[in-house]
Scaffold this motif. Structure first.
Motif, PDB file in Angstrom:
ATOM      1  N   ALA A  21     -39.442  14.673  18.002  1.00  0.00           N
ATOM      2  CA  ALA A  21     -40.137  14.544  16.739  1.00  0.00           C
ATOM      3  C   ALA A  21     -40.666  13.146  16.681  1.00  0.00           C
ATOM      4  N   PRO A  22     -41.937  13.055  17.022  1.00  0.00           N
ATOM      5  CA  PRO A  22     -42.588  11.762  17.199  1.00  0.00           C
ATOM      6  C   PRO A  22     -42.423  11.020  15.854  1.00  0.00           C
ATOM      7  N   SER A  23     -42.105   9.722  15.876  1.00  0.00           N
ATOM      8  CA  SER A  23     -42.031   8.654  14.913  1.00  0.00           C
ATOM      9  C   SER A  23     -43.457   8.049  15.068  1.00  0.00           C
ATOM     10  N   TRP A  24     -44.355   8.150  14.162  1.00  0.00           N
ATOM     11  CA  TRP A  24     -45.647   7.432  13.990  1.00  0.00           C
ATOM     12  C   TRP A  24     -45.262   6.067  13.628  1.00  0.00           C
ATOM     13  N   ILE A  25     -46.246   4.925  14.207  1.00  0.00           N
ATOM     14  CA  ILE A  25     -46.005   3.662  14.006  1.00  0.00           C
ATOM     15  C   ILE A  25     -47.330   3.161  13.891  1.00  0.00           C
ATOM     16  N   THR A  26     -47.858   2.645  12.675  1.00  0.00           N
ATOM     17  CA  THR A  26     -48.979   1.824  12.673  1.00  0.00           C
ATOM     18  C   THR A  26     -48.621   0.262  12.174  1.00  0.00           C
ATOM     19  N   GLY A  27     -49.418  -0.498  12.569  1.00  0.00           N
ATOM     20  CA  GLY A  27     -49.231  -1.828  12.288  1.00  0.00           C
ATOM     21  C   GLY A  27     -50.228  -3.105  12.477  1.00  0.00           C
ATOM     22  N   LYS A  28     -50.047  -4.080  12.404  1.00  0.00           N
ATOM     23  CA  LYS A  28     -50.933  -5.249  12.856  1.00  0.00           C
ATOM     24  C   LYS A  28     -49.943  -6.193  13.497  1.00  0.00           C
ATOM     25  N   GLY A  29     -50.338  -6.961  14.415  1.00  0.00           N
ATOM     26  CA  GLY A  29     -49.477  -7.832  15.020  1.00  0.00           C
ATOM     27  C   GLY A  29     -50.148  -8.859  16.063  1.00  0.00           C
ATOM     28  N   THR A  30     -49.431  -9.454  17.035  1.00  0.00           N
ATOM     29  CA  THR A  30     -49.866 -10.422  17.912  1.00  0.00           C
ATOM     30  C   THR A  30     -49.272 -10.124  19.225  1.00  0.00           C
ATOM     31  N   ILE A  31     -50.350  -9.632  20.440  1.00  0.00           N
ATOM     32  CA  ILE A  31     -49.780  -9.785  21.682  1.00  0.00           C
ATOM     33  C   ILE A  31     -48.882 -10.983  22.224  1.00  0.00           C
ATOM     34  N   LEU A  32     -47.951 -10.608  22.632  1.00  0.00           N
ATOM     35  CA  LEU A  32     -47.080 -11.970  23.276  1.00  0.00           C
ATOM     36  C   LEU A  32     -46.692 -11.604  24.696  1.00  0.00           C
ATOM     37  N   LEU A  33     -46.760 -12.787  25.341  1.00  0.00           N
ATOM     38  CA  LEU A  33     -46.062 -12.591  26.841  1.00  0.00           C
ATOM     39  C   LEU A  33     -44.559 -12.814  26.744  1.00  0.00           C
ATOM     40  N   PHE A  42     -45.584  -7.819  28.320  1.00  0.00           N
ATOM     41  CA  PHE A  42     -46.318  -7.878  27.104  1.00  0.00           C
ATOM     42  C   PHE A  42     -45.806  -6.997  26.129  1.00  0.00           C
ATOM     43  N   GLY A  43     -45.600  -7.844  24.772  1.00  0.00           N
ATOM     44  CA  GLY A  43     -45.044  -6.758  23.710  1.00  0.00           C
ATOM     45  C   GLY A  43     -45.891  -7.094  22.435  1.00  0.00           C
ATOM     46  N   ILE A  44     -45.637  -6.391  21.195  1.00  0.00           N
ATOM     47  CA  ILE A  44     -46.426  -6.661  20.178  1.00  0.00           C
ATOM     48  C   ILE A  44     -45.440  -7.008  19.074  1.00  0.00           C
ATOM     49  N   VAL A  45     -45.660  -8.237  18.481  1.00  0.00           N
ATOM     50  CA  VAL A  45     -44.713  -8.631  17.361  1.00  0.00           C
ATOM     51  C   VAL A  45     -45.673  -8.750  16.103  1.00  0.00           C
ATOM     52  N   THR A  46     -45.100  -7.771  15.178  1.00  0.00           N
ATOM     53  CA  THR A  46     -45.760  -7.426  13.907  1.00  0.00           C
ATOM     54  C   THR A  46     -45.767  -8.675  13.099  1.00  0.00           C
ATOM     55  N   GLU A  47     -46.604  -8.519  11.872  1.00  0.00           N
ATOM     56  CA  GLU A  47     -46.462  -9.641  10.900  1.00  0.00           C
ATOM     57  C   GLU A  47     -45.105  -9.481  10.097  1.00  0.00           C
ATOM     58  N   ALA A  48     -44.564  -8.395   9.869  1.00  0.00           N
ATOM     59  CA  ALA A  48     -43.088  -8.143   9.478  1.00  0.00           C
ATOM     60  C   ALA A  48     -42.131  -8.544  10.331  1.00  0.00           C
ATOM     61  N   GLY A  49     -42.453  -8.977  11.802  1.00  0.00           N
ATOM     62  CA  GLY A  49     -41.457  -9.404  12.478  1.00  0.00           C
ATOM     63  C   GLY A  49     -40.856  -8.350  13.442  1.00  0.00           C
ATOM     64  N   ASP A  50     -41.484  -7.193  13.467  1.00  0.00           N
ATOM     65  CA  ASP A  50     -40.848  -5.912  14.240  1.00  0.00           C
ATOM     66  C   ASP A  50     -41.331  -6.048  15.873  1.00  0.00           C
ATOM     67  N   LEU A 276     -43.543 -19.370   4.582  1.00  0.00           N
ATOM     68  CA  LEU A 276     -43.918 -18.172   3.845  1.00  0.00           C
ATOM     69  C   LEU A 276     -44.442 -17.274   4.868  1.00  0.00           C
ATOM     70  N   ASP A 277     -44.400 -15.721   4.753  1.00  0.00           N
ATOM     71  CA  ASP A 277     -44.883 -15.073   5.427  1.00  0.00           C
ATOM     72  C   ASP A 277     -46.469 -14.822   4.937  1.00  0.00           C
ATOM     73  N   GLY A 278     -47.261 -13.852   5.536  1.00  0.00           N
ATOM     74  CA  GLY A 278     -48.406 -13.718   5.146  1.00  0.00           C
ATOM     75  C   GLY A 278     -48.787 -13.233   4.099  1.00  0.00           C
ATOM     76  N   LYS A 279     -47.810 -12.717   3.306  1.00  0.00           N
ATOM     77  CA  LYS A 279     -47.954 -12.117   1.986  1.00  0.00           C
ATOM     78  C   LYS A 279     -47.541 -13.243   0.758  1.00  0.00           C
ATOM     79  N   GLY A 280     -47.148 -14.514   1.487  1.00  0.00           N
ATOM     80  CA  GLY A 280     -46.559 -15.468   0.520  1.00  0.00           C
ATOM     81  C   GLY A 280     -45.279 -15.346   0.103  1.00  0.00           C
ATOM     82  N   ARG A 281     -44.330 -14.646   0.688  1.00  0.00           N
ATOM     83  CA  ARG A 281     -42.833 -14.250   0.508  1.00  0.00           C
ATOM     84  C   ARG A 281     -42.170 -15.490   1.294  1.00  0.00           C
ATOM     85  N   GLU A 282     -41.317 -16.033   0.477  1.00  0.00           N
ATOM     86  CA  GLU A 282     -40.372 -17.096   1.132  1.00  0.00           C
ATOM     87  C   GLU A 282     -39.537 -16.738   2.159  1.00  0.00           C
TER      88      GLU A 282
END
Length: 418
Positions: A21-33, A42-50, A276-282
């Motif tokens: 049962a597919p788990s859909w993933i959407t997000g924004k992040g940074t490509i890292l070596l 190469f992996g993707i690290v999202t703004e939330a740290g996933d 802070l993170d990108g949303k201003g949270r400590e």
């Protein structure tokens, strides 16, 4: 009844990994070596740290440091393959524009139902797709870092669509973070948690873009980059020691490294550095003073209660080894503290966000028989008096008063025999 497309997805194998049962993933992040166990990928690290490990990342996007928006399906890892992040089969991925920093005014645009945009001091119009609620104030001056997403579909025919990396009030001084800072609390995913007693986590920001410090057990090193109030840290390297005391120090260290790598902005306030993170949270809160000074001497907390009708003069010091010293006028004794009480005090102080409390809380009206209180924990001292005690500190004071009272029920008679 499922559609042919959904039925196909439900039974398709990606590189031999079947997802029932597919788990859909959407997000924004940074490509890292990523370098791990002698391998690079190469992996993707999202703004939330996933962390996500795509099995079909296009060659054109296999570049360290670029920002992307992606959509995919979580898959099962191949046996024997390095375990890093969630395996992902990409359905779409697009590179985001270059980051830029600017200042401007949040403006309510009365078109198509109304929305908020940012008009920069240079007159450029930007449409933030993720403007935090607290910044949706017409006329508010802000400084922000963002990247363009011109291909984003929006209903508003106004301005250039952007994703915010950070945003802060314009009148917030940039200041300098160069120098030594000591962690007082960190975000555990739900709230700010105080650093474990007996551990010191530090960050030395050099003026050459380097960061070094201790993380409770190991020493670490890396780099950072500032643009306005935006900060990017990493990659981080460290020594490889293992520490078993105090319990939980390695988990704390791992969380610290993770949060440090995901910070997006900083704020300086009353001698504290907030990352802070990108949303201003400590995420991480540092002090310019070494918060472990009391822990080095073995002290867990210090508390005093003076004044009142009978002229009380009570002092309590609780040590990390579970003992306490109680002084009541001319008498003094050492007593044991139940481990459960120590744990309860730490939890209550954590819930109170002690590191972020003001240093003084004064009663609105003077009282001749008011008690005055002083509490020192993790290197910070808070003073207050009756009718002005912060609500979240009331249960803490109740426990400490009970400890004093049970060791000597009256401060005019000697303490109870041991």
């Amino acid at each position: 009844m499922t559609s042919p497309v959904q039925d196909f997805l439900d039974h398709t194998s990606y590189l031999g990994r079947v997802q029932a049962a597919p788990s859909w993933i959407t997000g924004k992040g940074t490509i890292l070596l990523i370098s791990m166990e002698g391998e690079e990928f190469f992996g993707i690290v999202t703004e939330a740290g996933d962390h996500y490990l795509p099995d079909n990342l296009p060659q054109s996007l296999s570049v360290d440091g670029i920002r992307v928006t992606f959509k995919g399906i979580a898959t099962e890892p191949t046996p024997g393959v390095l375990m890093w992040g969630t395996w992902l089969h990409l359905l779409s991925i697009d590179e985001n524009g270059e980051e830029f920093t600017s200042s401007g005014t949040v403006t309510f645009i009365d078109l198509e139902g109304g929305f908020f945009g940012i008009v920069t001091d240079a007159g450029d119009h930007y449409l933030p797709l993720d403007l935090p609620e607290e910044y949706r104030i017409d006329g508010m001056r802000v400084v922000f870092t963002a990247y363009e997403t011109r291909d984003a579909a929006t209903f508003a025919m106004w301005g250039i669509p952007v994703q915010l990396a950070s945003i802060a009030p314009f009148n917030q001084p940039f200041g300098t973070i160069t120098g030594s800072w000591y962690l007082t609390s960190y975000n555990d995913g739900e709230a700010l948690r105080l650093v474990l007693p007996g551990t010191t986590i530090s960050a030395e920001f050099g003026d050459n873009g380097t960061i070094t410090g201790t993380s409770g057990c190991n020493h670490y090193y890396g780099s950072y980059k500032l643009t306005g109030t935006t900060i990017a840290v990493g990659p981080i390297g460290s020594t490889k020691m293992y520490c078993s005391v105090p319990v939980g120090c390695m988990d704390q260290e791992s969380t610290y490294y993770h949060l440090l790598g995901t910070v997006a902005a900083f704020s300086l306030k009353e001698g504290h550095l907030q990352l802070l993170d990108g949303k201003g949270r400590e995420l991480l809160v540092f002090s310019a003073k070494n918060q472990d000074l009391f822990q080095e001497s073995g002290s867990f907390l210090e508390y005093s209660r003076t004044g009142g009708f009978a002229g009380f003069d009570d002092h309590l010091t609780i040590y990390s080894d579970g003992t306490a010293s109680v002084k009541r006028k001319e008498s003094e004794r050492t007593i044991p503290i139940d481990p459960g009480t120590l744990s309860e005090l730490e939890i209550l102080l954590d819930m109170a966000d002690f590191a972020l409390l003001k240093e003084q809380y004064t009663a609105a009206q003077e009282g001749a028989d008011y008690f005055s209180y002083s509490l020192t924990f993790a290197g910070k001292t808070v003073t207050t008096e009756d009718t002005a005690i912060p609500d979240l500190l009331v249960p803490v004071f109740n426990i400490l008063d009970e400890i004093i009272g049970s060791s000597a029920p009256d401060d005019v008679i000697p303490p109870l025999p041991g």
